[in-house]
Scaffold this motif. Structure first.
Motif, PDB file in Angstrom:
ATOM      1  N   PRO A  98    -137.513 -47.336  46.066  1.00  0.00           N
ATOM      2  CA  PRO A  98    -136.243 -47.788  45.493  1.00  0.00           C
ATOM      3  C   PRO A  98    -135.477 -46.622  44.864  1.00  0.00           C
ATOM      4  CG  PRO A  98    -138.087 -48.444  44.108  1.00  0.00           C
ATOM      5  CD  PRO A  98    -138.680 -47.872  45.360  1.00  0.00           C
ATOM      6  N   PRO A  99    -134.178 -46.558  45.065  1.00  0.00           N
ATOM      7  CA  PRO A  99    -133.387 -45.488  44.448  1.00  0.00           C
ATOM      8  C   PRO A  99    -133.317 -45.650  42.930  1.00  0.00           C
ATOM      9  CG  PRO A  99    -131.967 -47.042  45.589  1.00  0.00           C
ATOM     10  CD  PRO A  99    -133.368 -47.442  45.911  1.00  0.00           C
ATOM     11  N   VAL A 100    -133.294 -44.521  42.242  1.00  0.00           N
ATOM     12  CA  VAL A 100    -133.349 -44.505  40.781  1.00  0.00           C
ATOM     13  C   VAL A 100    -132.025 -44.004  40.212  1.00  0.00           C
ATOM     14  CG1 VAL A 100    -134.551 -43.591  38.756  1.00  0.00           C
ATOM     15  CG2 VAL A 100    -135.836 -44.102  40.843  1.00  0.00           C
ATOM     16  N   ALA A 101    -131.400 -44.821  39.373  1.00  0.00           N
ATOM     17  CA  ALA A 101    -130.214 -44.417  38.620  1.00  0.00           C
ATOM     18  C   ALA A 101    -130.638 -44.031  37.205  1.00  0.00           C
ATOM     19  CB  ALA A 101    -129.195 -45.553  38.585  1.00  0.00           C
TER      20      ALA A 101
ATOM     21  N   LYS B 222    -120.197 -51.967  32.358  1.00  0.00           N
ATOM     22  CA  LYS B 222    -119.697 -50.905  33.232  1.00  0.00           C
ATOM     23  C   LYS B 222    -120.841 -50.105  33.841  1.00  0.00           C
ATOM     24  CE  LYS B 222    -114.972 -49.591  32.185  1.00  0.00           C
ATOM     25  NZ  LYS B 222    -114.093 -48.434  31.869  1.00  0.00           N
ATOM     26  N   ILE B 223    -121.881 -49.878  33.045  1.00  0.00           N
ATOM     27  CA  ILE B 223    -123.040 -49.143  33.557  1.00  0.00           C
ATOM     28  C   ILE B 223    -123.659 -49.882  34.734  1.00  0.00           C
ATOM     29  CG2 ILE B 223    -125.369 -48.360  32.970  1.00  0.00           C
ATOM     30  CD1 ILE B 223    -124.290 -47.958  30.099  1.00  0.00           C
ATOM     31  N   LEU B 224    -123.783 -51.190  34.604  1.00  0.00           N
ATOM     32  CA  LEU B 224    -124.348 -51.985  35.691  1.00  0.00           C
ATOM     33  C   LEU B 224    -123.475 -51.905  36.944  1.00  0.00           C
ATOM     34  CD1 LEU B 224    -125.501 -55.134  33.684  1.00  0.00           C
ATOM     35  CD2 LEU B 224    -126.954 -53.333  34.620  1.00  0.00           C
ATOM     36  N   SER B 225    -122.176 -51.899  36.758  1.00  0.00           N
ATOM     37  CA  SER B 225    -121.277 -51.766  37.912  1.00  0.00           C
ATOM     38  C   SER B 225    -121.450 -50.413  38.582  1.00  0.00           C
ATOM     39  CB  SER B 225    -119.821 -51.948  37.468  1.00  0.00           C
ATOM     40  OG  SER B 225    -119.610 -53.241  36.946  1.00  0.00           O
TER      41      SER B 225
ATOM     42  N   GLU C  77    -122.664 -49.726  42.465  1.00  0.00           N
ATOM     43  CA  GLU C  77    -121.748 -49.110  43.411  1.00  0.00           C
ATOM     44  C   GLU C  77    -122.079 -47.649  43.703  1.00  0.00           C
ATOM     45  OE1 GLU C  77    -118.148 -49.693  41.311  1.00  0.00           O
ATOM     46  OE2 GLU C  77    -118.254 -51.879  41.432  1.00  0.00           O
ATOM     47  N   GLY C  78    -123.160 -47.132  43.104  1.00  0.00           N
ATOM     48  CA  GLY C  78    -123.492 -45.722  43.268  1.00  0.00           C
ATOM     49  C   GLY C  78    -123.915 -45.361  44.687  1.00  0.00           C
ATOM     50  N   ASN C  79    -123.839 -44.071  44.989  1.00  0.00           N
ATOM     51  CA  ASN C  79    -124.224 -43.547  46.301  1.00  0.00           C
ATOM     52  C   ASN C  79    -125.709 -43.166  46.301  1.00  0.00           C
ATOM     53  OD1 ASN C  79    -121.473 -43.641  47.112  1.00  0.00           O
ATOM     54  ND2 ASN C  79    -121.108 -41.682  46.096  1.00  0.00           N
ATOM     55  N   ILE C  80    -126.364 -43.369  47.418  1.00  0.00           N
ATOM     56  CA  ILE C  80    -127.775 -43.021  47.561  1.00  0.00           C
ATOM     57  C   ILE C  80    -127.877 -41.568  48.036  1.00  0.00           C
ATOM     58  CG2 ILE C  80    -129.968 -43.612  48.643  1.00  0.00           C
ATOM     59  CD1 ILE C  80    -128.811 -45.741  46.762  1.00  0.00           C
TER      60      ILE C  80
ATOM     61  N   LYS D 120    -123.860 -41.518  40.685  1.00  0.00           N
ATOM     62  CA  LYS D 120    -122.686 -42.259  40.241  1.00  0.00           C
ATOM     63  C   LYS D 120    -121.474 -41.844  41.060  1.00  0.00           C
ATOM     64  CE  LYS D 120    -120.040 -43.287  36.051  1.00  0.00           C
ATOM     65  NZ  LYS D 120    -119.929 -43.021  34.589  1.00  0.00           N
ATOM     66  N   ALA D 121    -120.800 -42.826  41.640  1.00  0.00           N
ATOM     67  CA  ALA D 121    -119.655 -42.548  42.502  1.00  0.00           C
ATOM     68  C   ALA D 121    -118.479 -42.063  41.665  1.00  0.00           C
ATOM     69  CB  ALA D 121    -119.268 -43.791  43.295  1.00  0.00           C
ATOM     70  N   LYS D 122    -117.814 -41.076  42.174  1.00  0.00           N
ATOM     71  CA  LYS D 122    -116.669 -40.544  41.431  1.00  0.00           C
ATOM     72  C   LYS D 122    -115.478 -41.493  41.504  1.00  0.00           C
ATOM     73  CE  LYS D 122    -117.968 -35.706  41.944  1.00  0.00           C
ATOM     74  NZ  LYS D 122    -117.575 -34.367  42.428  1.00  0.00           N
ATOM     75  N   ARG D 123    -115.341 -42.147  42.635  1.00  0.00           N
ATOM     76  CA  ARG D 123    -114.270 -43.130  42.785  1.00  0.00           C
ATOM     77  C   ARG D 123    -114.908 -44.489  42.974  1.00  0.00           C
ATOM     78  NH1 ARG D 123    -111.987 -45.858  46.935  1.00  0.00           N
ATOM     79  NH2 ARG D 123    -109.804 -46.476  46.746  1.00  0.00           N
ATOM     80  N   ARG D 124    -114.632 -45.407  42.099  1.00  0.00           N
ATOM     81  CA  ARG D 124    -115.266 -46.714  42.173  1.00  0.00           C
ATOM     82  C   ARG D 124    -114.795 -47.462  43.402  1.00  0.00           C
ATOM     83  NH1 ARG D 124    -115.120 -50.254  36.994  1.00  0.00           N
ATOM     84  NH2 ARG D 124    -116.414 -51.461  38.383  1.00  0.00           N
TER      85      ARG D 124
END
Length: 887
Positions: free
Chosen positions: A332-335, A362-365, A369-372, A583-587
């Motif tokens: 699983p990917p880790v944030a 916001k953190i959950l969003s 939406e983050g990139n792998i 974390k994606a730079k553009r949501r």
């Protein structure tokens, strides 16, 4: 007015009762049968066999006023007429006096349930989550029904209920008949904005031990427990009563949250409560209560799982090492939620240098939406240096490194000595290191003291460094560094960039965290001082393997974990790559998370069959096997169907197509030996035995398309070719006749594109586009190719148009004002809606009737799709406000 009062009285009783039974009326638990005076007031989730259904999770609170949720009739503090401490439930946010906690049982009010009971009910019975309604004296936001704000009562002792809200989805209504109806109490809950990451309580099943088994093997289990405890640890038995039975969905990203409460000045202890409020409490874990291993083992079969590590870089390394041990496939990917002091890995992955006050929502969003991305991880192997004698051994040194793998860096010399001093001081007096600012000040003071002592000035005389077979020792001796860093990521020492900024190192390849190379950097005291103002160290080399030899005890650190290492030989080599969330730079828009939560009333699923030849050749490659499959037709089944029921629908579909099959030589009849293929729960397709079809739901093995294996179907390589134009193909629902084979005139390019989109002819559309076809072509009614593709339900064509057509096609409207998103919403095409929203289509545009796409979905009675579009619309509004604020 009296009617409103009567309604609130009835509402209070109904909601209080509904607070007990959101999934199914559970049988009495062992904890519920005990006396309330014996029940423990818990501040952590209970994973034991005696866990109480709907148990609250209590924390101290300093909320003002004398309001107590149990009401004046049961309030102990009211009867005592004195001030007593209060506690607040983190999961449902009710507040009670500490002595009144026992009274909640008398009013039958439980917390939102975090699991479901097995009891005598069939565990396969489809269940969904109901709202957990709670009365509120204060409520932010606006009423979901009327859109008006909630009138706050400013009287200090006011006890009037102003709102009713759900602890799961956070929807709130005015506490009056016109806004909140009694029938809403038992409605299914969508789990709110973050439904994509919430683990539904329906997935977590408590399986009770049969009583006869328990009595028959009582002595045996006691002896077995002692043996197992000695081998596997005393905590293992806590997890046995609970089973995770997920319902896979490609649009969900279930999240496990691991919080280190001691990281970054004990910030972790403060944010656990926020995660308990937004998520299922059983997906939030305090790492001080036993570590991450047990939780990861329990959730290892959850599809598309993500992890949020709340702590410093050491916490992240701990979780990654545990994932290595468990060998989860796929990992699983880790944030990261950075709570540590340095947080260099968090900075590298765009999560920032430390958590301040960003809303957990916001953190959950961002996690969703983050990139792998991938992260290199490096092995460290140290052994004593055989060339050093006993007289050179330092009494305070150790032969072992604190970690045998690193993600950020390995260093030796000055920086490691400063970190070691900090570590030893914190171990001796932990109460003095409870803030990030104070920790950094201590670092600065220790560094200055060590600089005056010059303890690392002779480092180059006592080490030998060989990188990829090249001896760098002469170069190091010329440089005379006081610190050497083997760096995996661009960031180091709380955000500095020791290799330099991109573009500053023309003699080397660009620095990456996933390229399999380490950067080797030397620092003098001058370059270390310049590091904090944008400078960099001496770039020595980039390499794949390092052999480091030390001739005396030297301070070293591995990802911030320091020690004084005796004279050693240290080998560094690539270990593996970890999967991370950047974390994606553009949501971007989040996926359609409510696709299967709750289960829809009906499922419309495309059925495709696979030949044995193709299955044996391609079963390891899902995408190729999907492309080799042959569409059979579409079935409509209840949302809770198992495969046994689905089989009956597919065979009925085949009977209806028998006549067409007799007319068409290219459409083979389905053989009686066919079986279902599971295309979802594993990394490859696999067959499901017919005797076990009643044990599998359609939603467990299929997403938008269900695959079946037909052993008598000809493989792709053995299928007959299409007839030539001299042998026209008969009309058949199984194989539509191309117009070009019927002798018609070739249509103009624009009409040909429209025809290809209408017929779901992806290859033809691609061919016409490559030949110069205009993808923004419109017909006489103003409909674009995207409108036609949506009407035909062609996901492949929609994706192609979104990838290749200009952006203006997204919000183009036809003559009645409809965008393609309006059409997709009206047709209930959830996946296509997700594609279009993700591409950036506006959710605020209205048609000639003034309806948004969300309102079109509501009119189509697709409540799950409407909830998704509403959530995305909300996010678009936030983005627009942020952009306007920035301007």
């Amino acid at each position: 007015m009296s009617a409103g009062v009567m309604h609130r009285g009835a509402l209070r009783k109904a909601i209080t009762k509904s607070g007990l039974q959101h999934l199914a009326p559970p049988p009495p638990t062992p904890g519920a049968l005990c006396g309330e005076s014996e029940r423990q007031i818990r501040s952590t989730v209970d994973w034991s066999e005696s866990a109480t259904y709907g148990e609250h999770i209590w924390f101290e609170t300093n909320v003002s006023g004398d309001f107590c949720y149990v009401g004046e009739q049961y309030c102990v503090a009211k009867m005592l007429q004195k001030s007593v401490p209060r506690k607040k439930c983190a999961a449902c946010k009710i507040v009670v006096h500490t002595p009144c906690i026992e009274q909640l049982e008398k009013i039958n009010f439980r917390c939102k349930p975090s699991f479901r009971e097995s009891g005598s009910r069939n565990v396969r019975e489809p269940t969904f989550v109901r709202h957990h309604w709670v009365h509120r004296r204060r409520q932010d936001g606006k009423c979901r029904h009327c859109g008006k704000g909630f009138q706050q009562k400013f009287t200090f002792h006011s006890k009037e209920i102003v709102a009713i809200s759900c602890s799961w989805c956070k929807q709130a209504y005015h506490s009056k008949v016109s806004c909140f109806m009694l029938q809403q109490i038992e409605e299914p809950c969508s789990l709110g904005v973050h439904a994509a990451v919430v683990i539904p309580p329906t997935w977590i099943l408590r399986a009770r031990r049969p009583q006869n088994t328990l009595k028959a093997s009582k002595k045996k289990k006691r002896a077995s427990f002692k043996r197992k405890s000695s081998k596997k640890g005393p905590e293992e038995s806590r997890w046995r009563p609970f089973i995770i039975r997920p319902t896979p969905s490609p649009l969900m990203k279930p999240l496990l949250v691991f919080v280190n409460p001691k990281s970054g000045g004990n910030q972790g202890a403060k944010i656990i409560q926020s995660f308990l409020w937004y998520l299922n409490p059983r997906q939030v874990f305090d790492l001080s209560q036993g570590g991450p291993k047990e939780a990861l083992e329990m959730y290892r079969k959850v599809h598309n799982l993500r992890i949020l590590a709340c702590g410093g870089d050491g916490t992240v390394g701990w979780i990654l090492s545990t994932l290595d041990q468990l060998r989860l496939k796929p990992p699983p990917p880790v944030a990261i939620l950075p709570l540590g002091t340095g947080n260099d890995l968090a900075r590298t992955l765009n999560w920032g240098g430390g958590y301040t006050d960003e809303p957990v929502s916001k953190i959950l969003s961002h996690v969703e939406e983050g990139n792998i991305v991938q992260l290199d991880r490096w092995d460290l192997r140290a052994e004593p240096n055989p060339e050093t004698g006993p007289e050179e051994r330092d009494e305070g040194a150790t032969d072992r490194l604190p970690l045998d793998v690193f993600n950020n860096y390995f260093s030796l010399g000055f920086d490691a000595h400063v970190t070691l001093e900090f570590h030893e001081s914190r171990e001796a007096n932990p109460e003095k290191f409870n803030s990030r600012f104070r920790n950094k000040m201590f670092y600065a003071g220790t560094a200055f003291s060590d600089f005056l002592m010059g303890s690392s000035k002779d480092l180059a005389k006592h080490i030998r460094v060989v990188c990829d077979g090249t001896d760098l020792t002469p170069k190091i001796q010329d440089l005379k560094p006081q610190c050497i860093v083997f760096l995996n990521i661009p960031r180091y020492c709380a955000g500095t960039m020791p290799w330099g900024h991109p573009g500053e190192h023309h003699d080397f390849e660009p620095q990456r965290h996933d390229d399999g190379y380490l950067e080797v950097i030397g620092f003098t005291m001058t370059s270390l001082a310049a590091l904090q103002v944008g400078g960099h160290g001496e770039r020595l080399t980039q390499c794949r393997e390092v052999l480091l030899t030390t001739a005396k005890a030297i301070p070293v650190q591995v990802d911030g974990e320091p020690c004084k290492l005796a004279a050693s030989r240290i080998r560094i080599a690539l270990r593996n790559q970890a999967t991370m969330v950047q974390k994606a730079k553009r949501r971007s828009a989040a996926p359609l998370h409510s696709d299967q939560q709750p289960v829809p009333e009906q499922l419309r699923i495309q059925v495709s069959r696979v030949s044995m030849h193709d299955y044996e050749a391609l079963h390891y490659d899902k995408e190729q096997l999907k492309e080799a499959s042959v569409p059979l037709g579409t079935v409509v089944v209840p949302g809770d169907s198992d495969l046994e029921l689905c089989r009956a629908h597919i065979e009925r579909l085949q009977q209806e197509a028998d006549g067409a099959a007799a007319k068409s030589p290219t459409c083979q009849k389905l053989s009686p030996k066919w079986c279902f293929l599971d295309a979802t729960t594993a990394s490859r397709f696999y067959r499901i035995d017919r005797a076990q079809e009643h044990l599998n739901y359609v939603t467990e093995i299929a997403q938008d398309e269900i695959y079946i294996l037909d052993p008598e179907l000809l493989g792709a390589s053995a299928r007959p070719d299409l007839p030539t134009p001299t042998s026209p193909l008969p009309a058949s629902p199984c194989s539509p006749t191309p117009r070009s084979l019927q002798g018609d005139a070739v249509p103009p390019p624009g009409e040909a594109l429209i025809e290809a989109a209408q017929r779901n002819d992806f290859c033809k559309l691609q061919e016409l586009h490559r030949a110069g076809g205009d993808l923004v072509h419109r017909d006489s009614r103003g409909r674009t190719l995207l409108h036609h593709a949506v009407s035909a339900g062609s996901k492949e064509v929609v994706r192609y148009l979104l990838d290749h057509a200009p952006p203006e096609i997204l919000d183009a409207v036809e003559e009645n004002g409809e965008t393609c998103l309006h059409q997709a919403a009206a047709l209930g095409q959830r996946t296509i809606c997700h594609y279009i929203v993700e591409a950036g289509a506006s959710l605020m545009k209205t048609d000639q009737q003034g309806d948004t796409p969300r309102q079109r979905a509501e009119k189509a009675q697709d409540t799950e799709l409407a909830a998704y579009l509403e959530n995305r619309q909300h996010y678009q509004m936030i983005q627009r406000e942020d952009q306007e604020t920035a301007v």
